[in-house]
Design a protein around this motif. Structure first.
Motif, short mmCIF file in Angstrom:
data_model
loop_
_atom_site.label_atom_id
_atom_site.label_comp_id
_atom_site.label_asym_id
_atom_site.label_seq_id
_atom_site.Cartn_x
_atom_site.Cartn_y
_atom_site.Cartn_z
N ASN A 344 -0.68 -0.18 1.49
CA ASN A 344 0.34 -1.03 2.10
C ASN A 344 -0.23 -1.82 3.28
O ASN A 344 0.49 -2.18 4.20
CB ASN A 344 1.53 -0.18 2.57
CG ASN A 344 2.77 -1.00 2.81
OD1 ASN A 344 3.06 -1.92 2.06
ND2 ASN A 344 3.52 -0.68 3.86
N PRO A 346 -1.51 -4.92 5.50
CA PRO A 346 -0.93 -6.27 5.59
C PRO A 346 -1.57 -7.27 4.63
O PRO A 346 -0.88 -8.15 4.11
CB PRO A 346 -1.19 -6.65 7.06
CG PRO A 346 -1.25 -5.34 7.78
CD PRO A 346 -1.88 -4.38 6.82
N ARG A 349 -0.62 -5.12 0.42
CA ARG A 349 0.78 -4.94 -0.04
C ARG A 349 0.85 -4.69 -1.54
O ARG A 349 1.66 -5.29 -2.25
CB ARG A 349 1.64 -6.15 0.32
CG ARG A 349 1.69 -6.48 1.80
CD ARG A 349 2.32 -5.40 2.63
NE ARG A 349 2.53 -5.81 4.01
CZ ARG A 349 2.69 -5.00 5.03
NH1 ARG A 349 2.70 -3.69 4.81
NH2 ARG A 349 2.86 -5.45 6.24
N ALA A 354 6.46 1.64 -0.67
CA ALA A 354 6.32 1.75 0.77
C ALA A 354 7.55 2.43 1.39
O ALA A 354 7.42 3.34 2.22
CB ALA A 354 6.11 0.37 1.40
N HIS A 436 6.59 -5.75 -5.65
CA HIS A 436 7.56 -4.80 -5.13
C HIS A 436 8.79 -4.85 -6.04
O HIS A 436 9.17 -5.90 -6.52
CB HIS A 436 7.96 -5.17 -3.70
CG HIS A 436 6.77 -5.24 -2.79
ND1 HIS A 436 6.22 -4.12 -2.21
CD2 HIS A 436 6.00 -6.28 -2.40
CE1 HIS A 436 5.17 -4.47 -1.47
NE2 HIS A 436 5.03 -5.78 -1.57
#
Length: 438
Positions: A344, A346, A349, A354, A436
């Motif tokens: 996770n 920056p 991702r 998360a 995600h």
């Protein structure tokens, strides 16, 4: 291990060393710590089993023996170390500490590889989660053998090796060995890479499990006795399924806590039926993951991050639907949460989980309040102990549901994230990756 000496990783190493020194001092009672007797009991039990195993037999007549055959190696290694002049308990602590250090080193190496691939400084979220999460679990981290199993699982998922084929062989061998030590790493094969590399890892996992089991079966009697050990267990007082009964107890429902099969279980009307229902819930949860893998999974979207997401989801299902939820089970989850946090970063991702990982970490951080500090209240069904366990279990259920949903909804890839091949080796091309969950 050379990476740990680099300036960027000295601070985490110092924090790991300091927190683990405190855990060792508490575990060995050099420094006073509350409820030491509750913690040390299992290590004394391991010692008795190891002494019996040296005679060539598993403790088949002990109702507390419910472990796969390779668990014998975990208990025997400290016994062999006593020939160096150590006590069994101290030898076990050191063995667990080495496993803890192995997880720490693997996480640092993984963060370093990701940083080199992304061209940015290393993201140490997973490393810090392991350091402080392990400390929050307390001396229990060194007083149960779950950290050793977690080291095998994390090592299997990361499988540090340069060659793709060797990497997948190591991955399968470690997961297969882990499954023969404490079963749950077997579920991690649901996240293995597709095609050739995944098949290779599965073959090595099955082959390793078979070879270890065969070897132990020839050398000791009763190696497969664990197969019937779990069937008679009831609902443990800290488990998710026990929480409604414990809350109903406040309003007069006739539930009591009894000690059976090495754990504190609840007894009362309807408990047996719910215990039987637990296995159906486990099958249902794992069935969702399997269905996703067979029908919704896109091979081109596989990444190591997705493998860690699947691993965390599978273990959340196992923990939430289990009839037993001992505090040391959170060690399993912590190792997988640390892997998810590492992905996770920056600049990366890459993880789907998360938020569920953050929820699980919150549960880990309150472990010592639940056990051993308030465990007497938990067993007595008193307000604060019961409410703390109920809150923790509710958060674990929420994390499990969110994880299943994110995995199920995983869609087309985000081309901004650096891609990796089926063996988990970085490659420069930007190709499909999971997003995600939407």
């Amino acid at each position: 291990m050379r990476r740990l000496a680099q300036p960027a990783y000295r601070r985490p190493l110092l924090w790991w060393s300091g927190t683990r020194l405190l855990l060792v001092l508490w575990a060995t009672t050099v420094l006073p710590w509350f409820s030491h007797g509750s913690e040390i009991g299992d290590v004394a039990l391991y010692r008795g089993w190891a002494e019996l195993m040296q005679t060539g037999t598993y403790p088949v007549h002990d109702t507390q023996w419910q472990y796969p055959p390779a668990a014998a190696l975990v208990f025997l290694i400290p016994q062999w170390l006593t020939h160096l002049g150590l006590s069994y308990i101290l030898a076990f602590f050191l063995f667990a500490l080495v496993a803890d250090l192995a997880v720490f080193a693997l996480l640092v190496a993984h963060a370093d590889r990701n940083a080199a691939s992304d061209g940015v400084p290393a993201h140490l979220g997973g490393v810090w989660a392991w350091i402080f999460g392990g400390f929050a679990i307390g001396p229990l981290l060194l007083m149960r053998y779950d950290v050793i199993v977690t080291a095998l699982a994390v090592g299997g998922l990361l499988a540090p090796a340069r060659s793709a084929k060797v990497r997948c062989s190591v991955r399968g061998a470690l997961l297969g060995l882990g499954a023969m030590v404490k079963a749950w790493p077997a579920g991690l094969i649901l996240g293995l890479p597709p095609k050739e590399y995944g098949r290779r890892a599965v073959i090595w996992a099955v082959g390793t499990a078979f070879a270890v089991t065969a070897g132990l079966s020839f050398s000791m009697s009763g190696a497969l006795s664990f197969l019937g050990g779990q069937s008679s267990r009831g609902i443990e007082v800290e488990s998710v399924l026990a929480t409604p009964f414990m809350i109903a107890h406040w309003f007069g429902y006739p539930v009591k806590v009894v000690h059976q099969y090495g754990s504190f279980q609840i007894s009362g009307p309807g408990v047996g039926a719910v215990a039987s229902f637990a296995e159906l819930l486990t099958v249902l949860g794992l069935g969702i993951v399997l269905w996703w893998r067979l029908l919704r999974f896109k091979p081109r979207a596989w990444t190591p991050a997705l493998m860690y997401d699947v691993a965390l989801t599978v273990v959340l299902v196992l923990v939430v639907t289990s009839r037993v939820l001992s505090p040391q089970y959170l060690i399993w989850l912590l190792g997988l949460v640390a892997l998810v946090f590492t992905e996770n970063a920056p600049a990366r991702r890459a993880t789907l989980l998360a938020r569920p990982a953050q929820l699980v970490l919150c549960c880990v951080l309150i472990t010592q309040f639940e056990f051993p500090l308030l465990f007497g209240e938990v067993m007595g069904g008193q307000f604060w102990g019961t409410m703390l366990v109920a809150l923790r279990n509710a958060v674990l259920v929420l994390a499990c549901v969110l994880a299943l949903r994110a995995l199920w909804n995983s869609g087309p890839a985000d081309p901004a994230v650096p891609a990796e091949d089926e063996a988990g080796l970085a490659r420069p091309a930007a190709v499909a990756q999971p997003t995600h969950g939407r």
